[in-house]
Design a protein around this motif. Structure first.
Motif, PDB file in Angstrom:
ATOM      1  N   GLY A  89      23.621  33.036  50.901  1.00 46.22           N
ATOM      2  CA  GLY A  89      24.202  34.125  51.101  1.00 46.22           C
ATOM      3  C   GLY A  89      24.883  34.795  49.659  1.00 46.22           C
ATOM      4  N   THR A  90      25.874  35.650  49.998  1.00 43.93           N
ATOM      5  CA  THR A  90      26.528  36.179  48.996  1.00 43.93           C
ATOM      6  C   THR A  90      28.093  35.565  48.952  1.00 43.93           C
ATOM      7  OG1 THR A  90      25.387  38.334  49.113  1.00 43.93           O
ATOM      8  CG2 THR A  90      27.249  38.259  47.896  1.00 43.93           C
ATOM      9  N   PHE A  91      28.328  35.221  47.937  1.00 43.42           N
ATOM     10  CA  PHE A  91      29.725  34.399  47.488  1.00 43.42           C
ATOM     11  C   PHE A  91      30.765  35.495  47.381  1.00 43.42           C
ATOM     12  CE2 PHE A  91      32.530  32.401  44.652  1.00 43.42           C
ATOM     13  CZ  PHE A  91      32.893  31.323  45.111  1.00 43.42           C
ATOM     14  N   TYR A  92      31.730  35.423  48.106  1.00 41.94           N
ATOM     15  CA  TYR A  92      32.942  36.186  47.838  1.00 41.94           C
ATOM     16  C   TYR A  92      34.397  35.338  47.678  1.00 41.94           C
ATOM     17  CZ  TYR A  92      30.358  40.202  49.570  1.00 41.94           C
ATOM     18  OH  TYR A  92      29.385  40.852  49.475  1.00 41.94           O
ATOM     19  N   ARG A  93      35.062  35.556  46.739  1.00 42.70           N
ATOM     20  CA  ARG A  93      36.243  34.808  46.424  1.00 42.70           C
ATOM     21  C   ARG A  93      37.440  35.376  46.959  1.00 42.70           C
ATOM     22  NH1 ARG A  93      37.516  33.599  40.185  1.00 42.70           N
ATOM     23  NH2 ARG A  93      38.978  32.602  41.437  1.00 42.70           N
ATOM     24  N   LYS A  94      37.399  36.600  47.664  1.00 40.73           N
ATOM     25  CA  LYS A  94      38.392  37.034  48.152  1.00 40.73           C
ATOM     26  C   LYS A  94      38.145  37.356  49.922  1.00 40.73           C
ATOM     27  CE  LYS A  94      38.978  40.702  44.614  1.00 40.73           C
ATOM     28  NZ  LYS A  94      39.318  41.678  44.380  1.00 40.73           N
ATOM     29  N   PRO A  95      38.945  37.594  50.665  1.00 41.57           N
ATOM     30  CA  PRO A  95      38.572  38.044  52.156  1.00 41.57           C
ATOM     31  C   PRO A  95      38.265  39.530  52.306  1.00 41.57           C
ATOM     32  CG  PRO A  95      41.027  37.590  51.963  1.00 41.57           C
ATOM     33  CD  PRO A  95      40.418  37.120  50.551  1.00 41.57           C
ATOM     34  N   SER A  96      38.629  40.288  51.296  1.00 46.37           N
ATOM     35  CA  SER A  96      38.521  41.833  51.483  1.00 46.37           C
ATOM     36  C   SER A  96      38.810  42.112  49.943  1.00 46.37           C
ATOM     37  CB  SER A  96      39.198  42.610  52.429  1.00 46.37           C
ATOM     38  OG  SER A  96      40.677  42.596  52.147  1.00 46.37           O
ATOM     39  N   PRO A  97      38.368  43.415  49.358  1.00 50.15           N
ATOM     40  CA  PRO A  97      38.676  43.889  48.028  1.00 50.15           C
ATOM     41  C   PRO A  97      40.075  43.884  47.871  1.00 50.15           C
ATOM     42  CG  PRO A  97      36.877  44.979  49.125  1.00 50.15           C
ATOM     43  CD  PRO A  97      37.437  44.248  50.159  1.00 50.15           C
ATOM     44  N   ASP A  98      40.848  44.343  48.852  1.00 52.94           N
ATOM     45  CA  ASP A  98      42.255  44.549  48.536  1.00 52.94           C
ATOM     46  C   ASP A  98      43.291  43.157  48.772  1.00 52.94           C
ATOM     47  OD1 ASP A  98      42.115  44.460  51.198  1.00 52.94           O
ATOM     48  OD2 ASP A  98      43.638  45.783  51.603  1.00 52.94           O
ATOM     49  N   LYS A  99      42.724  42.159  48.964  1.00 49.06           N
ATOM     50  CA  LYS A  99      43.267  40.646  49.337  1.00 49.06           C
ATOM     51  C   LYS A  99      43.322  39.930  47.986  1.00 49.06           C
ATOM     52  CE  LYS A  99      44.381  41.601  53.579  1.00 49.06           C
ATOM     53  NZ  LYS A  99      45.543  41.741  54.149  1.00 49.06           N
ATOM     54  N   PRO A 100      44.325  39.076  47.823  1.00 44.10           N
ATOM     55  CA  PRO A 100      44.075  38.004  46.507  1.00 44.10           C
ATOM     56  C   PRO A 100      42.977  36.900  46.742  1.00 44.10           C
ATOM     57  CG  PRO A 100      46.074  37.474  48.183  1.00 44.10           C
ATOM     58  CD  PRO A 100      45.596  38.736  48.418  1.00 44.10           C
ATOM     59  N   LEU A 139      32.193  27.426  39.838  1.00 47.46           N
ATOM     60  CA  LEU A 139      31.116  27.545  39.110  1.00 47.46           C
ATOM     61  C   LEU A 139      30.255  28.841  39.385  1.00 47.46           C
ATOM     62  CD1 LEU A 139      30.269  23.889  40.040  1.00 47.46           C
ATOM     63  CD2 LEU A 139      30.914  24.646  38.013  1.00 47.46           C
ATOM     64  N   VAL A 140      30.618  29.929  40.383  1.00 47.06           N
ATOM     65  CA  VAL A 140      30.011  31.027  40.693  1.00 47.06           C
ATOM     66  C   VAL A 140      30.767  31.961  40.573  1.00 47.06           C
ATOM     67  CG1 VAL A 140      28.638  31.963  42.528  1.00 47.06           C
ATOM     68  CG2 VAL A 140      28.657  29.688  42.490  1.00 47.06           C
ATOM     69  N   ASP A 141      30.427  33.380  40.182  1.00 52.32           N
ATOM     70  CA  ASP A 141      31.113  34.393  40.213  1.00 52.32           C
ATOM     71  C   ASP A 141      31.055  35.275  41.429  1.00 52.32           C
ATOM     72  OD1 ASP A 141      31.196  34.203  37.186  1.00 52.32           O
ATOM     73  OD2 ASP A 141      29.311  35.350  36.786  1.00 52.32           O
ATOM     74  N   ASP A 142      32.259  35.740  41.562  1.00 47.74           N
ATOM     75  CA  ASP A 142      32.580  36.698  42.668  1.00 47.74           C
ATOM     76  C   ASP A 142      31.409  37.649  42.703  1.00 47.74           C
ATOM     77  OD1 ASP A 142      34.162  37.338  45.124  1.00 47.74           O
ATOM     78  OD2 ASP A 142      34.905  39.037  44.085  1.00 47.74           O
ATOM     79  N   MET A 143      30.766  37.872  44.305  1.00 50.17           N
ATOM     80  CA  MET A 143      29.824  38.804  44.706  1.00 50.17           C
ATOM     81  C   MET A 143      28.647  38.249  43.977  1.00 50.17           C
ATOM     82  SD  MET A 143      31.799  42.424  44.746  1.00 50.17           S
ATOM     83  CE  MET A 143      32.111  42.261  42.848  1.00 50.17           C
ATOM     84  N   SER A 144      28.333  37.125  43.937  1.00 46.38           N
ATOM     85  CA  SER A 144      27.014  36.567  43.236  1.00 46.38           C
ATOM     86  C   SER A 144      26.239  35.920  44.625  1.00 46.38           C
ATOM     87  CB  SER A 144      27.226  35.545  42.240  1.00 46.38           C
ATOM     88  OG  SER A 144      27.701  35.931  41.292  1.00 46.38           O
TER      89      SER A 144
END
Length: 158
Positions: A89-100, A139-144
């Motif tokens: 899938g697609t990796f996200y580091r935040k729960p939503s764009p406006d969250k930490p 090890l992975v960039d956000d949204m990768s």
């Protein structure tokens, strides 16, 4: 040889660093050519079916995510635990764009803490830690895009 085996062969060749691989079996011929960066540039699949003409099919032109090609040094990271992706899938580091961010390098985590979210088929799956420790490396960039079993985090359990 089924499609899953061919896809696994393509991934193996892309990660191996060889420029070209030709595989010939009784009724199957496969040629995989890669670029210098390890991306599969062309895959040709030929199968001879008895009493029918040979047909060619380009199976895939596949891009391997740069994060998937970064080798993790085994010797210096031997005491770290690798947290891997349980799904594609697609990796996200935040729960939503406006969250930490869920975690940063140096964050102390406990078993069950949410580390990231992986979106697969419009579903957002929270990835929880199975170990306690401190995040040493992301090890992975956000949204990768990530693959199944791809390393995501290194954790120092001490």
């Amino acid at each position: 040889m089924d499609l899953k085996e061919i896809q696994n062969l393509i991934k193996f060749v892309a990660n191996s660093g060889v420029a070209e691989v030709k595989l010939e079996m009784d009724d199957v011929k496969i040629t995989i050519r890669t670029t210098l960066e390890g991306n599969v540039s062309e895959t040709t699949y030929v199968q001879q079916i008895p009493n029918q003409p040979i047909h060619h099919q380009v199976v895939a032109s596949q891009q391997i995510a740069p994060a998937a090609l970064i080798p993790v040094p085994v010797v210096e990271n031997a005491h770290y635990i690798t947290i891997k992706s349980p799904i594609i899938g697609t990796f996200y580091r935040k729960p939503s764009p406006d969250k930490p961010m869920f975690v940063e390098v140096g964050t102390t985590i406990a078993k069950g803490d949410v580390l990231c979210v992986i979106e697969a088929m419009k579903l957002f799956n929270e990835i929880e830690s199975e170990v306690a420790g401190k995040i040493v490396k992301i090890l992975v960039d956000d949204m990768s895009p990530v693959e199944y079993d791809q390393p995501l985090f290194l954790v120092d359990p001490s």
